[in-house]
Structures are given as structure tokens and as C-alpha cells.
Write an enzyme that holds these catalytic residues in place. Structure first.
Site, PDB file in Angstrom:
ATOM      1  N   TYR A  59      95.723   2.958 -34.783  1.00 39.15           N
ATOM      2  CA  TYR A  59      95.631   1.850 -33.832  1.00 39.15           C
ATOM      3  C   TYR A  59      95.336   0.545 -34.563  1.00 39.15           C
ATOM      4  O   TYR A  59      95.918  -0.508 -34.273  1.00 39.15           O
ATOM      5  CB  TYR A  59      94.544   2.153 -32.801  1.00 39.15           C
ATOM      6  CG  TYR A  59      94.268   1.037 -31.839  1.00 39.15           C
ATOM      7  CD1 TYR A  59      95.111   0.813 -30.755  1.00 39.15           C
ATOM      8  CD2 TYR A  59      93.151   0.218 -31.993  1.00 39.15           C
ATOM      9  CE1 TYR A  59      94.853  -0.214 -29.853  1.00 39.15           C
ATOM     10  CE2 TYR A  59      92.886  -0.798 -31.097  1.00 39.15           C
ATOM     11  CZ  TYR A  59      93.733  -1.013 -30.033  1.00 39.15           C
ATOM     12  OH  TYR A  59      93.466  -2.035 -29.152  1.00 39.15           O
ATOM     13  N   TRP A  80      77.504  10.753 -27.766  1.00 43.85           N
ATOM     14  CA  TRP A  80      77.938  11.058 -29.126  1.00 43.85           C
ATOM     15  C   TRP A  80      77.203  10.177 -30.145  1.00 43.85           C
ATOM     16  O   TRP A  80      77.018   8.980 -29.932  1.00 43.85           O
ATOM     17  CB  TRP A  80      79.436  10.830 -29.265  1.00 43.85           C
ATOM     18  CG  TRP A  80      80.273  11.985 -28.779  1.00 43.85           C
ATOM     19  CD1 TRP A  80      79.933  12.919 -27.854  1.00 43.85           C
ATOM     20  CD2 TRP A  80      81.593  12.309 -29.226  1.00 43.85           C
ATOM     21  NE1 TRP A  80      80.953  13.813 -27.676  1.00 43.85           N
ATOM     22  CE2 TRP A  80      81.983  13.469 -28.502  1.00 43.85           C
ATOM     23  CE3 TRP A  80      82.475  11.752 -30.138  1.00 43.85           C
ATOM     24  CZ2 TRP A  80      83.229  14.065 -28.679  1.00 43.85           C
ATOM     25  CZ3 TRP A  80      83.714  12.351 -30.305  1.00 43.85           C
ATOM     26  CH2 TRP A  80      84.087  13.498 -29.587  1.00 43.85           C
ATOM     27  N   ARG A 130      77.629  -3.052 -30.990  1.00 45.06           N
ATOM     28  CA  ARG A 130      78.910  -3.469 -30.430  1.00 45.06           C
ATOM     29  C   ARG A 130      78.764  -4.800 -29.696  1.00 45.06           C
ATOM     30  O   ARG A 130      77.765  -5.044 -29.011  1.00 45.06           O
ATOM     31  CB  ARG A 130      79.445  -2.420 -29.443  1.00 45.06           C
ATOM     32  CG  ARG A 130      79.808  -1.083 -30.081  1.00 45.06           C
ATOM     33  CD  ARG A 130      81.003  -1.218 -31.015  1.00 45.06           C
ATOM     34  NE  ARG A 130      81.359   0.067 -31.615  1.00 45.06           N
ATOM     35  CZ  ARG A 130      80.970   0.446 -32.814  1.00 45.06           C
ATOM     36  NH1 ARG A 130      80.166  -0.333 -33.537  1.00 45.06           N
ATOM     37  NH2 ARG A 130      81.358   1.609 -33.305  1.00 45.06           N
ATOM     38  N   LYS A 148      97.613  -2.945 -34.698  1.00 46.57           N
ATOM     39  CA  LYS A 148      97.107  -4.243 -34.250  1.00 46.57           C
ATOM     40  C   LYS A 148      97.163  -5.277 -35.379  1.00 46.57           C
ATOM     41  O   LYS A 148      97.449  -6.447 -35.138  1.00 46.57           O
ATOM     42  CB  LYS A 148      95.678  -4.094 -33.734  1.00 46.57           C
ATOM     43  CG  LYS A 148      95.566  -3.286 -32.461  1.00 46.57           C
ATOM     44  CD  LYS A 148      96.056  -4.064 -31.244  1.00 46.57           C
ATOM     45  CE  LYS A 148      97.425  -3.668 -30.781  1.00 46.57           C
ATOM     46  NZ  LYS A 148      97.867  -4.401 -29.580  1.00 46.57           N
TER      47      LYS A 148
END
Length: 326
Positions: free
Chosen positions: A134, A199, A206, A138
Site C-alpha cells: 500500500y 493488538w 498516531r 501511494k
């Protein structure tokens, strides 16, 4: 630019544009989803642009999601995102559209890049193994922007959103990003007596921008940004996964002692803070506090639960979801 085609409008950022479209009554927005056009099909892309005849395109369509999806479907993420990028650029070029805004992702930056990560670090170091396909798809948008501007004079810009959440997010079991996945799991388990498993160890940080704010950032870019350089957009505030989990639990009335961090599972990249100072200086935009956006999103999930969790099969990979940070 009065008539705007928005691809990927079933995803969180596209939904954000839908929610704020009324703030621009002088514009007509045409929202495209995978049911309208398979953007992996070049001919279909050209037909879409001819039919809509937009003055500009905001291209948000992508196949993206969390770590689990990235690890399971690396070829699909690489192939489909590259196809959509090239197909839309060609459709806009051949259709004589005035401007196109391309969405990259802060998830493309390497963990080895100096932080906060500046736009010049787009190709600095390898992508993280958990989302490498991914990420490289990008990254390809950056040279595509430069190439189409240089050879064809196309008015194309690239904006790099950081992490997102909000109403209309993807809450699929495999495809949801971290905030949406935790919201769904905690909402579904709010009245149970079992542990709520997260997890990793909860330490990764973030940047999480409320989708309505990110939608305003993209509309600002459409109207005011003309540079050939990609531009990081979004909030500069950071929250740990642990903080996000505890805040969701608090909003849902869940005892945080039920939350268990599974350290046998991958945590993902520890930190990928982006340098949004250029964007902040140019735009002057401000951002909704995380808790306010979280409360709005949880209210939307409660009111739209059945629709929100409907598209959770692997077949959803054929769809187009607005950009988010894996």
C-alpha cells in the site's frame, strides 16, 4: 470550479465531504462510489468523467485498511491502487478537467524517515513491512503528480492526509483501521463480561484527524494550493493506541480494566508524526478535538450500526475506500 466529482465517496473522507457539502452552496458535488464505476477499469474511468463533465476531481478512492488487511492482501492493495491512480489521471487529462486533487497517505512514509516527517522524505527509506505494498502504491502518486504536470501541464496536486476517523468510516472486521476497529469491537462488547483485546502493547502514537476537518483541508487544497510538491495535511496532535482505547471505553461507559493488550500481536509502526507546518501556515485551518469527533462518530455508529458493518467480507476489497492511515 463549480462542479466537483468526488471518487471514493463511500469512505470516511468522502463521507466527510458529503457532510460539509452544504457549507459550499455555490458548488455541485457529484459523489461516485464503486457501484457507479470500477476505477480499476480505464475505459470506465473515462466514461465516468465524460458523463459527469466536472470542473475538478477530488480523487479519494483507494483500497486500504488496517494491518491485518495489509498483510493478507498485499498484491491486491498494490495493484488496485496503482491502477486507480493512473486511470484517473488519464481520464482527467483526456477529459480536459480543470484540476485534480490526489490523495496520498502518511502511511507511505518510512519508519526510517526523520520525524516529524516532511514531504521531502516521501522516498526516504523502505516502507514498513506491515503495509509495504500500500505504501509504495501511494508513494507512486508523488512522481505521477510531477510527471503529469511536466509532460501535459495537468493541474494536479497531491495532499497527504494523516490518520482519519469519523462518521461513515469503514468498520469491517478485516478492513477497518485502528480507531474504527476499536470503536466497533468495544461497542459490540460494551455489555459483555469478557476482555476487550487490543493488538500490541498500546504504545504506538498516531495522528488522528476528524474526517470533516480533513474534508475541509481537501477543499482548501482544491481552491488554494497549486504547488507541484505534495503537502502533508491534518492535525499535528498525537494519541497512543492505549489513549484511544481508554477514551472509547470512557465514552461507552466501559470499565477500562476490561481492556487487555495482546503483546503477541504486531503493534505496527511506533510513530509516524508528519510535519504539517506548511499546511498550517498556508491554510490557517483548525481542528476538532479528538474527543468531540469520537463522540460524534460513536453516535453515528450507534444509529447506523447495521449499515456500518454490512460490507465486511473480503469482496469489499473490490471497493473504493477513502484514504486512511493503516
Amino acid at each position: 470550479m463549480r462542479r466537483i466529482l468526488v471518487t471514493g465517496s463511500a469512505g470516511v473522507l468522502g463521507f466527510g465531504v458529503r457532510l460539509i457539502a452544504g457549507e459550499q452552496p455555490d458548488r455541485e458535488f457529484v459523489f461516485s462510489t464503486r457501484t457507479d464505476c470500477d476505477l480499476r477499469d480505464a475505459d470506465a474511468c473515462r466514461r465516468l468523467v465524460r458523463r459527469v463533465a466536472p470542473d475538478a476531481v477530488i480523487h479519494l478512492a483507494a483500497v486500504s485498511g488496517g494491518v491485518a488487511l495489509s498483510l493478507r492482501y498485499p498484491a491486491t492493495l498494490l495493484r488496485d491502487n496503482v491502477l486507480m491512480t493512473v486511470n484517473m489521471l488519464e481520464a482527467v487529462r483526456l477529459g480536459g478537467v480543470g484540476k485534480i486533487v490526489m490523495a496520498l497517505s502518511s502511511g507511505m512514509y518510512s519508519p526510517a524517515a526523520p520525524q516529524p516527517i516532511r514531504e521531502a522524505s516521501v522516498h526516504h527509506g523502505p516502507a514498513h513491512e506491515s503495509n509495504y505494498s500500500y505504501a509504495y502504491a501511494k508513494r507512486l502518486i508523488e512522481p505521477a503528480v510531477r510527471a503529469y504536470r511536466a509532460e501535459y501541464g495537468l493541474n494536479v496536486i497531491g495532499l497527504v492526509p494523516n490518520g482519519m476517523f469519523g462518521e461513515g468510516d469503514d468498520f469491517g472486521l478485516e478492513s477497518a483501521s485502528m480507531p474504527a476497529a476499536l470503536m466497533r469491537r468495544f461497542y459490540e462488547g460494551r455489555d459483555a463480561r469478557t476482555d476487550l483485546v487490543v493488538w500490541g502493547d498500546g504504545s504506538p502514537l498516531r495522528e488522528l484527524t476528524y474526517a470533516r476537518d480533513m474534508a475541509r483541508a481537501f477543499l482548501w487544497g482544491l481552491d488554494h494550493y497549486e504547488g507541484p510538491e505534495i503537502l502533508n495535511v491534518g492535525t499535528s496532535d498525537e494519541l497512543s493506541v492505549r489513549d484511544v482505547a481508554f477514551l472509547i471505553a470512557e465514552e461507552l461507559g466501559i470499565d477500562r480494566r476490561r481492556i487487555v493488550f495482546d503483546r503477541t500481536k504486531p503493534s505496527g509502526v511506533f510513530r509516524k508524526q508528519t510535519d504539517t507546518s506548511r499546511f498550517a501556515k498556508l491554510s490557517g485551518l483548525t481542528f476538532t478535538p479528538f474527543r468531540v469527533g469520537l463522540r460524534n462518530t460513536l453516535a453515528w455508529l450507534r444509529d447506523n450500526y447495521r449499515a456500518a458493518v454490512r460490507g465486511e467480507s473480503p469482496a469489499a476489497l473490490a471497493g473504493h475506500h477513502a484514504e486512511r492511515q493503516p
